[in-house]
Motif scaffolding. Structure first.
Motif, mmCIF file in Angstrom:
data_model
loop_
_atom_site.group_PDB
_atom_site.id
_atom_site.type_symbol
_atom_site.label_atom_id
_atom_site.label_comp_id
_atom_site.label_asym_id
_atom_site.label_seq_id
_atom_site.Cartn_x
_atom_site.Cartn_y
_atom_site.Cartn_z
ATOM 1 N N VAL A 62 0.854 -1.182 0.000
ATOM 2 C CA VAL A 62 0.000 0.000 0.000
ATOM 3 C C VAL A 62 0.894 1.238 0.000
ATOM 4 C CG1 VAL A 62 -0.186 -0.048 2.537
ATOM 5 C CG2 VAL A 62 -1.877 1.217 1.188
ATOM 6 N N TYR A 63 0.516 2.237 -0.806
ATOM 7 C CA TYR A 63 1.256 3.486 -0.861
ATOM 8 C C TYR A 63 0.433 4.560 -0.168
ATOM 9 C CZ TYR A 63 3.491 7.719 -2.606
ATOM 10 O OH TYR A 63 4.108 8.943 -2.689
ATOM 11 N N LEU A 64 1.030 5.171 0.856
ATOM 12 C CA LEU A 64 0.356 6.196 1.643
ATOM 13 C C LEU A 64 1.017 7.547 1.408
ATOM 14 C CD1 LEU A 64 0.270 4.232 5.027
ATOM 15 C CD2 LEU A 64 -1.497 4.265 3.254
ATOM 16 N N LYS A 65 0.215 8.599 1.493
ATOM 17 C CA LYS A 65 0.760 9.937 1.293
ATOM 18 C C LYS A 65 0.187 10.907 2.313
ATOM 19 C CE LYS A 65 2.030 13.173 -2.372
ATOM 20 N NZ LYS A 65 1.937 13.486 -3.808
ATOM 21 N N SER A 66 1.072 11.766 2.846
ATOM 22 C CA SER A 66 0.662 12.812 3.773
ATOM 23 C C SER A 66 1.424 14.077 3.396
ATOM 24 C CB SER A 66 0.980 12.419 5.219
ATOM 25 O OG SER A 66 0.623 13.458 6.115
ATOM 26 N N GLY A 67 0.742 15.004 2.738
ATOM 27 C CA GLY A 67 1.414 16.197 2.242
ATOM 28 C C GLY A 67 2.430 15.811 1.191
#
Length: 231
Positions: A62-67
């Motif tokens: 899973v690829y997660l992004k925050s800003g």
């Protein structure tokens, strides 16, 4: 006691605000919310909070992004969203002190943690549905997640997660190769006293010849570094 409360408050506040958006999902990825009892599938577009726990199955990611920050959790791993954070060395030392206090206080464990997984076994996500959180399966996945924190530059958070995992899932302490991996990181970060404590505890367990050689090599390097510091 008051100091412990202050430490935990400082460490917890930024975690609660941590939010990641799911960008991509491959294969079997699941999430468990803090107030939920059942795992549910992770889908693109979902927002994951700091209190959420995610787990990937075999051949899944899973690829997660925050800003501007991104993080990939690869297969056979588990990670709390609150673990994906940068920490200073001082923050790590405070957190380790707090974790040590938890470790010596009487816990609620019934001592029935199951050690049924063999080293190198692929941990299928379906086992999360048939075993309680006291099983060793989730603990192994968390150690894999901690290794990926190291890979992504979150060494301090990785050390803390590994120590928490040993405490919550005692059977994972017998995974000598995994433990030596994190001891090597500690030595590299000059966490010499912490590394020495880990080595002393590891020595209590059965160690095969390959890991014994590795342990001896790490111990020699640790002694050299300690000698340099004392001069």
């Amino acid at each position: 006691m008051k100091r412990l409360i202050i430490i935990m408050a400082i460490l917890t506040l930024p975690l609660m605000a941590q939010v990641f958006e799911v960008e991509k999902v491959r294969g079997d990825v699941r999430v468990l919310g803090a107030s939920e009892e059942a795992w549910k599938p992770v889908k693109p577009g979902m927002e994951l909070k700091g209190t959420d726990l995610i787990a990937t199955g075999e051949n899944s990611s899973v690829y997660l992004k925050s800003g501007a920050s991104g993080f990939v959790l690869e297969d056979n791993s588990a990670l709390g969203i609150n673990n994906i954070k940068k920490m200073t060395l001082n923050e790590l030392l405070l957190a380790l002190a707090a974790d040590e206090i938890k470790n010596i206080r009487p816990g609620k464990s019934d001592g029935k943690t199951r050690n049924t997984a063999v080293y190198g076994e692929k941990i299928d996500n379906r086992k999360l549905e048939t075993h309680t959180d006291d099983s060793v399966f989730l603990g192994i996945k968390k150690l894999n997640g901690a290794k990926q924190l190291v890979k992504n530059g979150y060494k301090e958070s990785a050390i803390l997660l590994a120590k928490e995992t040993y405490r919550k899932y005692p059977a994972t302490r017998e995974r000598i190769s995994d433990r030596l991996f994190f001891v090597e990181i500690m030595v590299d970060m000059n966490l010499l006293n912490e590394a020495a404590e880990e080595i002393n505890d590891i020595a209590k367990y059965k160690i095969d010849s390959a890991n014994l050689n590795r342990l001896e090599k790490i111990s020699r390097l640790l002694k050299e570094k300690m000698a340099d510091v004392s001069q």
